[in-house]
Design an enzyme around this catalytic site. Structure first.
Site, PDB file in Angstrom:
ATOM      1  N   ASP A 121       2.531  -0.684   7.677  1.00 57.87           N
ATOM      2  CA  ASP A 121       1.967   0.489   7.015  1.00 57.87           C
ATOM      3  C   ASP A 121       1.307   0.096   5.698  1.00 57.87           C
ATOM      4  O   ASP A 121       2.001  -0.255   4.741  1.00 57.87           O
ATOM      5  CB  ASP A 121       3.095   1.491   6.772  1.00 57.87           C
ATOM      6  CG  ASP A 121       2.653   2.744   6.058  1.00 57.87           C
ATOM      7  OD1 ASP A 121       1.439   3.027   6.038  1.00 57.87           O
ATOM      8  OD2 ASP A 121       3.515   3.455   5.508  1.00 57.87           O
ATOM      9  N   ASP A 300      -5.447   3.614   5.312  1.00 56.16           N
ATOM     10  CA  ASP A 300      -4.020   3.675   5.646  1.00 56.16           C
ATOM     11  C   ASP A 300      -3.777   3.503   7.135  1.00 56.16           C
ATOM     12  O   ASP A 300      -4.084   4.392   7.933  1.00 56.16           O
ATOM     13  CB  ASP A 300      -3.465   5.026   5.174  1.00 56.16           C
ATOM     14  CG  ASP A 300      -1.971   5.175   5.409  1.00 56.16           C
ATOM     15  OD1 ASP A 300      -1.298   4.171   5.688  1.00 56.16           O
ATOM     16  OD2 ASP A 300      -1.484   6.317   5.290  1.00 56.16           O
TER      17      ASP A 300
END
Length: 413
Positions: A121, A300
């Site tokens: 992530d 992201d």
């Protein structure tokens, strides 16, 4: 000069197990981690999943903005981009099956090199996995026993990761050896979770834990993230990692980029702030017509969609034929399933075409001719920044340059 990985792994559309990668740990090297994405929004409940994915992404960003102020003593430059920053988000069906859209692969922890699956992530900066002291809330996950590792050290600090969408985990901070595709990060701070909230339990969150690839300033643990530890330990050929997020041969490449997975040169963009992977994009066009101007973005891998402010998202969909707000929620949109809109996002002077396959997240219900669109609004965003998640990143090869504090995009091979 970038370096070619010796191993490229195929992405399985529905992953039931992640095959660990074995690479001899040599000094100053680069290597690949196979990653996969489990499932998607296809089928019943797509709109509900889409809405809760947006809530989860926004909750994560809020938590890291708060951590930045705690760690540095200064407010994050994007704090003004979110209304009611400290307010808890509410809503039903939070995270139900949402984690089926995470990109995850294997790492190992401890002297016994126990293998764990983690979500990679770029929108966060901490590493956590379940502890062997975790009871029923960690059922179905692999757990870590620190007593089995001679390098394990209890730091004597408890933690609680609490997100605005209701998800949480609590436990104790430790340090230990962490290996990622044979690359060793020594004395890596990690969280051992002794209690997961329901959103992180195995039926809703398939990976065992999460590994953040952001910068230390947004670390909830106020600790060096694993990739930065690899840099400090001088085991990488280059302080860069690369991502291919696609329907085949997806991977996270550490210590450079995989030359086999892209063509041409990179369009590089300096980061506006080294916390999130934050940089401006030049604008968004539909059929060659500009609909959104230059805006800051958080790039992201942990967010599925493109997320923007209501005015900007409304302008985007006004230019897409047949698009309309979903029933009961004017922040989510639907499109005709057979629509092939020409949407492009300009970054670093390069136009990135968003493929219809990535922008179309699947039918709103089984057999429907109406599909969930890959962009949504969040009513708390003011227009200061957007989040560009997988709907954007699947269309490029991305290079994340920690050493030069920049992000780059190239054409997929």
């Amino acid at each position: 000069m970038y370096f070619l990985s010796a191993l490229v792994f195929a992405l399985l559309p529905l992953l039931t197990a992640v095959v660990p990668l074995v690479v001899l740990p040599l000094p100053s090297q680069s290597t690949a981690v196979p990653i996969a994405k489990r499932g998607g929004l296809k089928g019943v409940g797509g709109l509900s999943k889409s809405r809760s994915l947006v809530r989860h992404s926004m909750a994560k960003i809020k938590t890291r903005i708060t951590a930045h102020k705690k760690n540095t003593g200064m407010g994050h430059p994007l704090a003004g981009g979110i209304k009611h920053l400290g307010k808890r988000d509410t809503g039903s069906n939070l995270l139900t099956d949402d984690s089926a859209l995470l990109w995850y692969g294997s790492i190992s922890i401890g002297t016994q090199a126990d293998s764990f699956t983690v979500d990679f992530d770029t929108g966060s900066s901490d590493l956590f996995v379940p502890s062997s002291n975790c009871q029923s809330s960690c059922s179905g996950h692999k757990t870590y026993d620190p007593s089995a590792s001679t390098n394990s050290q209890d730091l004597g600090v408890s933690f609680e990761l609490t997100f605005g969408d209701g998800s949480s985990g609590r436990g104790e901070k430790f340090s230990d050896v962490v290996r990622i595709a044979g690359l060793t990060a020594n004395s890596q701070v990690l969280g051992l979770v002794t209690e997961y909230s329901i959103e992180f339990q195995s039926t809703q969150f398939p990976p065992d834990g999460l590994m953040g690839l952001g910068f230390e300033s947004i670390s909830v643990f106020n600790a060096s993230p694993p990739f930065q530890t690899l840099i400090s330990d001088k085991v990488l050929t280059s302080p860069i990692f690369g991502f291919k997020l696609a329907t085949s041969a997806s991977e996270l490449f550490l210590g450079g980029v995989n030359d086999a997975l892209f063509t041409g040169d990179f369009a590089w963009v300096p980061l506006s702030n080294a916390g999130f992977w934050q940089a401006p994009f030049d604008g968004i066009s539909v059929d060659g017509n500009s609909v959104v101007g230059q805006t800051e973005a958080i790039f992201d891998t942990g967010s599925t969609q493109i997320i923007g402010d209501p005015d900007g998202i409304r302008a985007l969909f006004a230019a897409i034929p047949g698009a309309s707000p979903s029933a009961g929620d004017d922040n989510s949109y639907t499109i005709p399933c057979d629509l092939n809109p020409s949407i492009s996002i300009s970054v670093g002077g390069r136009e990135v075409e968003i493929s219809p396959a990535s922008f179309n997240l699947g039918p709103v219900s089984e057999g429907s001719s109406t599909c969930v669109a890959g962009a949504s609004a969040d009513p708390n965003l003011t227009g200061l920044f957007w989040i560009l998640g997988d709907v954007f990143l699947q269309n490029v090869y991305s290079a994340w340059d920690v050493g030069n504090v920049r992000i780059g995009f190239a054409t997929l091979s």
